[in-house]
Scaffold this motif. Structure first.
Motif, short mmCIF file in Angstrom:
data_model
loop_
_atom_site.label_atom_id
_atom_site.label_comp_id
_atom_site.label_asym_id
_atom_site.label_seq_id
_atom_site.Cartn_x
_atom_site.Cartn_y
_atom_site.Cartn_z
N LEU A 1 3.13 7.16 5.41
CA LEU A 1 3.48 5.80 5.00
C LEU A 1 2.28 5.08 4.42
CD1 LEU A 1 5.55 3.52 4.87
CD2 LEU A 1 4.93 2.89 7.21
N THR A 2 1.13 5.28 5.03
CA THR A 2 -0.09 4.64 4.53
C THR A 2 -0.42 5.14 3.13
OG1 THR A 2 -0.94 4.38 6.77
CG2 THR A 2 -2.54 4.28 4.97
N ARG A 3 -0.28 6.46 2.92
CA ARG A 3 -0.57 7.00 1.58
C ARG A 3 0.39 6.44 0.55
NH1 ARG A 3 -1.70 11.92 4.41
NH2 ARG A 3 0.45 12.60 4.10
N VAL A 4 1.68 6.28 0.91
CA VAL A 4 2.67 5.78 -0.03
C VAL A 4 2.39 4.32 -0.37
CG1 VAL A 4 5.10 5.19 -0.31
CG2 VAL A 4 4.47 7.39 0.64
N LEU A 5 2.07 3.54 0.67
CA LEU A 5 1.85 2.11 0.45
C LEU A 5 0.51 1.83 -0.21
CD1 LEU A 5 3.22 0.58 3.78
CD2 LEU A 5 4.29 0.50 1.54
N VAL A 6 -0.51 2.56 0.21
CA VAL A 6 -1.86 2.25 -0.22
C VAL A 6 -2.24 2.99 -1.49
CG1 VAL A 6 -4.29 2.36 0.47
CG2 VAL A 6 -2.56 1.69 2.12
N GLY A 7 -1.67 4.19 -1.69
CA GLY A 7 -2.06 4.98 -2.85
C GLY A 7 -1.93 4.18 -4.13
N GLY A 8 -3.03 4.08 -4.89
CA GLY A 8 -3.01 3.27 -6.11
C GLY A 8 -2.73 1.82 -5.83
N HIS A 9 -3.14 1.35 -4.64
CA HIS A 9 -2.88 -0.03 -4.20
C HIS A 9 -1.39 -0.34 -4.17
CE1 HIS A 9 -7.13 -1.23 -4.35
NE2 HIS A 9 -7.21 -0.47 -5.44
N GLY A 10 -0.55 0.66 -3.90
CA GLY A 10 0.88 0.45 -3.80
C GLY A 10 1.60 0.38 -5.13
N ARG A 11 0.87 0.52 -6.24
CA ARG A 11 1.51 0.37 -7.55
C ARG A 11 2.52 1.48 -7.86
NH1 ARG A 11 -3.96 -1.54 -9.05
NH2 ARG A 11 -3.81 -3.79 -9.43
N PRO A 12 2.27 2.75 -7.52
CA PRO A 12 3.30 3.77 -7.77
C PRO A 12 4.61 3.46 -7.06
CG PRO A 12 1.18 4.82 -7.35
CD PRO A 12 1.00 3.37 -7.03
N LEU A 13 4.54 3.02 -5.81
CA LEU A 13 5.76 2.65 -5.10
C LEU A 13 6.43 1.46 -5.77
CD1 LEU A 13 7.68 2.91 -2.70
CD2 LEU A 13 6.13 1.45 -1.39
N GLY A 14 5.64 0.46 -6.17
CA GLY A 14 6.21 -0.69 -6.86
C GLY A 14 6.90 -0.29 -8.16
N ALA A 15 6.30 0.64 -8.90
CA ALA A 15 6.91 1.10 -10.15
C ALA A 15 8.24 1.80 -9.87
CB ALA A 15 5.95 2.04 -10.88
N ALA A 16 8.29 2.61 -8.80
CA ALA A 16 9.54 3.29 -8.45
C ALA A 16 10.63 2.29 -8.08
CB ALA A 16 9.29 4.26 -7.29
N VAL A 17 10.27 1.26 -7.32
CA VAL A 17 11.24 0.23 -6.94
C VAL A 17 11.72 -0.52 -8.18
CG1 VAL A 17 11.54 -1.92 -5.65
CG2 VAL A 17 10.32 0.00 -4.62
N LEU A 18 10.80 -0.81 -9.10
CA LEU A 18 11.17 -1.51 -10.34
C LEU A 18 12.17 -0.69 -11.15
CD1 LEU A 18 10.86 -3.80 -12.36
CD2 LEU A 18 8.80 -2.68 -13.24
N VAL A 19 11.94 0.59 -11.26
CA VAL A 19 12.88 1.46 -11.99
C VAL A 19 14.25 1.43 -11.32
CG1 VAL A 19 13.39 3.84 -12.61
CG2 VAL A 19 11.08 2.93 -12.95
N LEU A 20 14.27 1.50 -9.98
CA LEU A 20 15.54 1.46 -9.25
C LEU A 20 16.27 0.15 -9.51
CD1 LEU A 20 17.51 2.64 -7.18
CD2 LEU A 20 16.09 1.64 -5.38
N LEU B 1 -1.35 -5.54 1.82
CA LEU B 1 -1.78 -5.78 3.21
C LEU B 1 -2.16 -4.46 3.88
CD1 LEU B 1 0.81 -8.48 4.33
CD2 LEU B 1 -1.60 -8.80 3.77
N ALA B 2 -1.41 -3.38 3.54
CA ALA B 2 -1.76 -2.08 4.10
C ALA B 2 -3.13 -1.63 3.60
CB ALA B 2 -0.69 -1.05 3.73
N GLU B 3 -3.38 -1.85 2.30
CA GLU B 3 -4.69 -1.51 1.74
C GLU B 3 -5.78 -2.36 2.37
OE1 GLU B 3 -7.84 -0.19 -0.79
OE2 GLU B 3 -5.96 0.68 -0.03
#
Length: 728
Positions: free
Chosen positions: A28-47, A450-452
Motif C-alpha cells: 500500500l505504501t508503494r502504491v500511495l507513495v510511488g511517484g508521490h502517488g501520481r501513478p495512482l492518481g492517473a489511474a483513478v482519473l482514467v477510471l 500524507l503517506a509520502e
C-alpha cells in the motif's frame, strides 16, 4: 550472569522498521507513495473519465439534475413577457358554478366568452373522452318514468357535446391529448395531428415513444383546429424537460404549446430539422426552437405568478378587460385544489400543470429556453481531465494547507464557470461530475501526499536519531577534549603556591566546547614567576589543537631557557616562534603577551607578540594605564623575528590585567561591542580590589551583564597578577 550476544544492529534484536511491517502495508505504501502517488492518481482519473462515458448512469444523472436544479433555485428566471393567459377553473369558479366536471355547455360558454376577446389561440388542457352525462338526452332517460312529457322535450334539445363542438369549430382552439405507453381502453392508436416537414433523416427513433393517445370524444376532437400533447416526464417527481414533439405509434405529434403557435400563425404544418444524432430544432413558421436530441426542451422556470391567471367565473360573467386576452394565447385548465393537476418544479414549488405550458410559451418568446448542446459532453470531460491533472501535479508538490487551497480553487472555478454559463447564456454545463471527480482525486492525492510525508517523517526521524547519536558522541568527544585542554592549563588561582608576595587569578571561557585562548604561569625558581596569555587566530577544534601545541612548545621553550642558565623573555619568545612555526600546515598564528616577574624587587621583564597591551592598576592611581611596549608580530607570522623585551618596575599593591579580544569584542543583543572604554571603566571601578581574584570577578561580571543572553562569539580569557611586595 552472561548475556547472549546481540546479532542485530541499532536496537539489538529488534528488526528494522521496514521488515516489521506487513507485506500489505508495504505494498500500500508503494502504491500511495510511488511517484508521490501520481501513478495512482492517473489511474483513478482514467477510471473517472471512463465512467463519464456511461450513458444515463444513475449517479451521474442524479448529480447533474441536482446541480441544474440548484442553478434555477439560486437564480430563477424573471418573467419579462406575458404571451399567455391562463383561464383557471379555480376554487372560486367551482364554488359559484358547481362541482367539476361542468356540463359541456358551460365549457362551450367559457370558450365563446374567450373567443369574443380576440385571442391568438385557445388551448384546452381538459380531456373529455366520455360523453357528457348532463346532456339532455342522458337526463331524459333518467326522468322518463317520472315525467314522460318532460323527457320528450329534453330529448329534442341539442346534445351538450355538439354544443361544445360547435364552439370549438368557430374559435381557434386546440385540444390537449395525453400519450399512453401501453394500449388501454379508450386510447386511440393514432389521431389527427398537424403534419411535420422533415429536413434530414427520420428523427422518430430518437423521440419519446407512445403507443397511443387518450383523446377527447371524436365529435370534439374533429371540431378542434389543433391537437397538442399534454404529457410531461417528471423525472424523480420534478418536471425539468418537456417534449415538444413525440412519436405516437410512429406519428409525429406536437406539444400543446407549439400547436398554439401554429394555430396563431395559421400554418398548415411544422418543420423539423434532424441529423444522425437526433432532432436539432423545430420550426413554426419563422420561429425556430432549438431542442434536445430527443425532441425535448429544458424549461427555464420562473416562480409561480398569480398575474398569469384569471378566473373562469370572471371570464364567463364578463368581469375582465377584453384587452387582457386580445392577441394572446389563452390556456384553459383546472387549478382547483381537489383536481390534483399540480407538478413539482426545480424551484421547489408545486404549480398547476397548465402553468408549465404558459412558461414554455414565455421561454419561446423571451428566447430564454435552457440549452444543453451535445458537444458539452466533450467539454465536461476536458474539464475533468484538466482539473484532474492540476490536482495530480500540484497536490504532492505543496503543503497540505496549500493543496486544500488549490482544491478549493479548482472546485470553486468549476461551479462559478457553470453558473455563469447558466445565468448569462442559459446553457446547462454539467460540472457536477468534474467537481465530484476532483473531490475523489484530491482525496487520493492528499492520501498519497500524507503517506509520502509520513514516510519522509519516519526517514527524517531515523536520520535525526542517528544525527543525535553522532552529535552526542561528538559532544562527548569535545567534552573530553575540553577537559584535556583545560587540564593542560594550570589551576586558575596561584594561591596554592603559598607565596604572600603575589596573588594571581586566571579565567578562560570558550565560545564553543573547545577554544583557542591560552594562558600559563609557573615559577622559574624561588623568586621568579613566568606568566603568559595568548590567542590563536581561529575558533573551535583547529584553534584548540593549535592552542595546545603552542602552549606546550612555549612552556618547553621557557623551561629550556631556565636550564641553560638564563630566562630572557625575548629569547623565550624567539625560541617559541621557531618551534611553533615549524609544523603549521594550516598557517595559523597566535598572539602572545609573556612576562617574568621578579618577586623580590617587582622588576617585570615582558615581551608582546601582537597581543593587546595589558592594564596596570593601583589603588592610589586615579585610573588604569596601559603597559606600553614595542609590539612584535604574532608568532608564526615572521620566522626568525628578533623580539625585544621591555622592563617595568611594579610597586607594592599594583596589579597587572591581561585579556584577550574576547573581552573587548563581546557583543550584546543590539550588536554593540563591549569595547576598551567599558573595560577601562570596569577596571577603574575595581582598582582597589584586595587580590587578583576579585579583580577577575569584577571584569567577568561586567562583561556578562553587558552581553546578557546573547551567544558568545569568541573565547574570553582574563589573567590578573597583583604584586604585594618583596618580603616573604
Amino acid at each position: 550472569m552472561t548475556q547472549a550476544p546481540q546479532t542485530g544492529k541499532g536496537d539489538g534484536n529488534r528488526a528494522p522498521e521496514g521488515k516489521s511491517r506487513s507485506w500489505s502495508e508495504r505494498t500500500l505504501t508503494r502504491v500511495l507513495v510511488g511517484g508521490h502517488g501520481r501513478p495512482l492518481g492517473a489511474a483513478v482519473l482514467v477510471l473517472l473519465l471512463l465512467i463519464s462515458f456511461i450513458p444515463e448512469l444513475r449517479v451521474l444523472t442524479q448529480l447533474r439534475l441536482a446541480l441544474f436544479d440548484s442553478y434555477q433555485t439560486v437564480a430563477p428566471r424573471v418573467r419579462t413577457s406575458a404571451p399567455a393567459v391562463i383561464v383557471a377553473i379555480d376554487e372560486k369558479s367551482l364554488n359559484e358554478l358547481g362541482q367539476w366536471p361542468w356540463p359541456r355547455t358551460m365549457i362551450a360558454e367559457l370558450i365563446e366568452a374567450i373567443g369574443e376577446t380576440g385571442p391568438a389561440a385557445i388551448g384546452v388542457d381538459v380531456l373529455m373522452p366520455e360523453p357528457d352525462r348532463m346532456s339532455p338526452a342522458k337526463l331524459a332517460g333518467l326522468i322518463e318514468r317520472m315525467d314522460a312529457r318532460l323527457a320528450r322535450r329534453l330529448a329534442q334539445l341539442p346534445d351538450n357535446d355538439a354544443v361544445l363542438a360547435d364552439s370549438l369549430r368557430h374559435n381557434p382552439a386546440a385540444l390537449g391529448i395525453a400519450g399512453v405507453d401501453q394500449a388501454e381502453a379508450g386510447a386511440a392508436a393514432i389521431g389527427r395531428t398537424a403534419p411535420f416537414r422533415i429536413h434530414g433523416p427520420d428523427p422518430t427513433p430518437h423521440l419519446r415513444q407512445f403507443s397511443g393517445t387518450l383523446r377527447s370524444l371524436p365529435i370534439l376532437d374533429s371540431a378542434a383546429r389543433g391537437h397538442g400533447m399534454l404529457s410531461v416526464d417528471p423525472r424523480g417527481g420534478v418536471v425539468r424537460r418537456v417534449p415538444l414533439v413525440a412519436s405516437v405509434a410512429g406519428i409525429l405529434t406536437p406539444a400543446l404549446s407549439i400547436e398554439l403557435l401554429r394555430i396563431a400563425s395559421d400554418l398548415p404544418a411544422f418543420s423539423i430539422t434532424a441529423d444522425g444524432g437526433g432532432v436539432r430544432s423545430i420550426g413554426v413558421g419563422d420561429t425556430v426552437i432549438p431542442v434536445n436530441r430527443d425532441g425535448t426542451i429544458w424549461v427555464n422556470f420562473s416562480a409561480h405568478d398569480e398575474a398569469r391567471f384569471v378566473s373562469a367565473l370572471d371570464v364567463i360573467r364578463g368581469d375582465i378587460d377584453p384587452e387582457l386576452m386580445r392577441g394572446k394565447f389563452v390556456l384553459v385548465g383546472a387549478t382547483g385544489l381537489g383536481l390534483l393537476d399540480y407538478q413539482a418544479t426545480p424551484l421547489g414549488e408545486r404549480i398547476p400543470g397548465i402553468e408549465i405550458h404558459a412558461q414554455i410559451l414565455e421561454n419561446i418568446f423571451e428566447d430564454s429556453l435552457l440549452r444543453r448542446p451535445g458537444r458539452f459532453g466533450q467539454l465536461e470531460r476536458l474539464l475533468l481531465l484538466g482539473c484532474g491533472l492540476i490536482l495530480i501535479l500540484a497536490v504532492p508538490a505543496v503543503r497540505p494547507r496549500m493543496s486544500g487551497a488549490i482544491y478549493g480553487t479548482v472546485v470553486a472555478g468549476l461551479l462559478v464557470f457553470g453558473f455563469i454559463l447558466y445565468y448569462w447564456k442559459q446553457l446547462l454545463l454539467d460540472v457536477a461530475w468534474p467537481t465530484a471527480s476532483a473531490t475523489v482525486l484530491f482525496g487520493v492525492m492528499l492520501t498519497g501526499a500524507l503517506a509520502e510525508s509520513d514516510r519522509q517523517r519516519r526517514a527524517l526521524r531515523r536520520a535525526l536519531e542517528a544525527e543525535r547519536e553522532a552529535t552526542a558522541r561528538a559532544a562527548g568527544e569535545l567534552e573530553a577534549a575540553r577537559r584535556i585542554q583545560m587540564g593542560m592549563l594550570p589551576p586558575p588561582s596561584a594561591s596554592f603556591y603559598g607565596d604572600p608576595r603575589f596573588s594571581l587569578q586566571a579565567l578562560i571561557e570558550t565560545a564553543k566546547s573547545v577554544g583557542g585562548d591560552l594562558y600559563d604561569f609557573f615559577k622559574l625558581d624561588a623568586d621568579r614567576l613566568f606568566f603568559m596569555v595568548g590567542d590563536v587566530a581561529g575558533k573551535g577544534l583547529p584553534a584548540s589543537i593549535f592552542m595546545a601545541v603552542s602552549n606546550a612548545l612555549y612552556k618547553s621553550a621557557a623551561l629550556r631557557s631556565r636550564l641553560e642558565g638564563g630566562a630572557v623573555i625575548s629569547e623565550v619568545m624567539e625560541t617559541a616562534n621557531g618551534e611553533i612555526a615549524r609544523d603549521n600546515p594550516e598557517m595559523l598564528f597566535v598572539t602572545v603577551f609573556a612576562g617574568i616577574l621578579d618577586l623580590r624587587s617587582g622588576d617585570l621583564h615582558y615581551c608582546n607578540a601582537g597581543h593587546d597591551a595589558p592594564y596596570l592598576l593601583h589603588a592610589q592611581r586615579p585610573a588604569p594605564i596601559h603597559l606600553e611596549s614595542d609590539s612584535g608580530p604574532p608568532l608564526c607570522v615572521i620566522e626568525g623575528y628578533k623580539y625585544q623585551f621591555e622592563r617595568y618596575r611594579m610597586t607594592p599593591g599594583e596589579s597587572l590585567c591581561l585579556y584577550t579580544d574576547g573581552v573587548t569584542e563581546a557583543m550584546n543583543a543590539d550588536g554593540e561591542l563591549y569595547g576598551r572604554q567599558r573595560l577601562f571603566m570596569a577596571l577603574s571601578a575595581a582598582r582597589g580590589a584586595g587580590d587578583a581574584v576579585k579583580l577577575v570577578d569584577a571584569v567577568r561580571d561586567d562583561v556578562r551583564e553587558f552581553v546578557g543572553t546573547t551567544e558568545r562569539s569568541d573565547d574570553l580569557t582574563i589573567l590578573t597578577l597583583r604584586w604585594n611586595g618583596g618580603r616573604l
